[in-house]
Design an enzyme around this catalytic site. Structure first.
Site: not given
Ligand code: PAF
Length: 294
Positions: A41-42, A48, A161-163, A167, A199
């Site tokens: 999400m930038g 990242h 990410g495992e963070k 998810q 984060s």
């Molecule tokens: O982890 C994230 O940044 C978001 O949840 C993802 C996987 C890009 C989906 O929008």
């Protein structure tokens, strides 16, 4: 730093599709997968970039998506103020040697609007507890956008990410349930020297909250050490951890749990691999962290 090569930046799905078709035509299907996708999400940070690095080692080409997905934010959450730093994200990716960035608009991703859109609903057994109980609908929003990204980008491998441990479990399960031809790879959490997990939301912390925040990782480590020492049960170790966090001024613990690595069902013994997960609010800033014990 890799030598700066031209990076392709697409905001339109049509441009992305042309690039993807050319890639399929030009890249030999060799020992390495053709394309790795790092969905984000930038507001990119070293966390990242560790996904990018792993993708670069394992794939011939790497694409990063940057999309603040409105579908995964609840009505009272921080969608409007979520950090948006596209120019510096592009520069970071260019310097790292990423081949392409896909940064679609909301209307490109949800052409008929997001209200009432088709959604992917992951199984309740994975989503109703932990973050899911504090963020109703969140994982359906994540599963939907990741499905769309996989379908548009057609990567061989997706890096997460495992963070965001829950998810990752949801996405692994979704890919299995839907027979999606994408390998999902989890990449270990990157931390500040004092243990705070990187984060995009850390920028919201006040100086005081930033000083407090490493307590999350310290607590995870303590629970792990206490539970493995066999002096106390996992349940007792978790209760001690909850009490430590509950005492902190301005901090509201949401959960501290120990769960099975794949099913995320609660565990009460330390005799097989598990993960300790935590979520807490520091003022308005919600932080999550976890420590897998393998
Ligand atoms: O982890 C994230 O940044 C978001 O949840 C993802 C996987 C890009 C989906 O929008």
């Amino acid at each position: 730093m890799k030598s700066a090569v031209a990076i392709e930046c697409f905001s339109k799905i049509s441009e992305l599709k042309t690039w993807r078709a050319e890639l399929a035509f030009n890249c030999a299907s060799g020992a390495k997968p053709v394309l790795g996708l790092v969905p984000t999400m930038g507001a990119l940070h070293e966390g990242h970039m560790s996904l990018v690095k792993q993708a670069q080692v394992e794939c011939q080409n790497v694409i990063v998506s940057v999309f603040v997905n409105p579908l995964q934010f609840g009505p009272t959450e921080d969608l409007a103020k979520y950090p948006r730093t596209l120019q510096s994200d592009i520069e970071l990716c260019r310097d790292a040697g990423v081949h392409a960035i896909f940064h679609p608009s909301d209307s490109e991703m949800y052409p008929a609007g997001r209200v009432g859109t088709t959604v992917i609903v992951p199984p309740a057994e994975l989503t109703e507890r932990l973050c899911g109980s504090f963020r109703p609908g969140h994982f359906a929003g994540v599963a939907t956008v990741v499905t769309k990204l996989f379908s548009l980008v057609q990567p061989d491998v997706g890096y997460f990410g495992e963070k965001d441990f829950q998810q990752l479990a949801v996405i692994k399960r979704m890919v299995k349930d839907l027979n999606t031809a994408v390998k999902v790879v989890g990449v270990p959490t990157v931390r500040e020297p004092d243990g705070l997990a990187l984060s995009s939301r850390n920028v919201y912390l006040t100086a005081e909250q930033r000083k407090q925040a490493p307590i999350l990782f310290e607590t995870l480590r303590q629970v792990q050490a206490r539970a493995k020492s066999a002096k106390v049960s996992i349940l007792e170790a978790l209760e001690e951890g909850r009490q430590t966090l509950a005492k902190l001024p301005g901090v509201k613990l949401q959960y501290l749990e120990a769960c099975d690595l794949d099913t995320l069902k609660p565990v009460d013994t330390a005799d097989r691999p598990f993960v300790v997960l935590v979520a807490a609010k520091f003022g308005d800033v919600r932080l999550i962290d976890n420590l897998p014990v393998r």
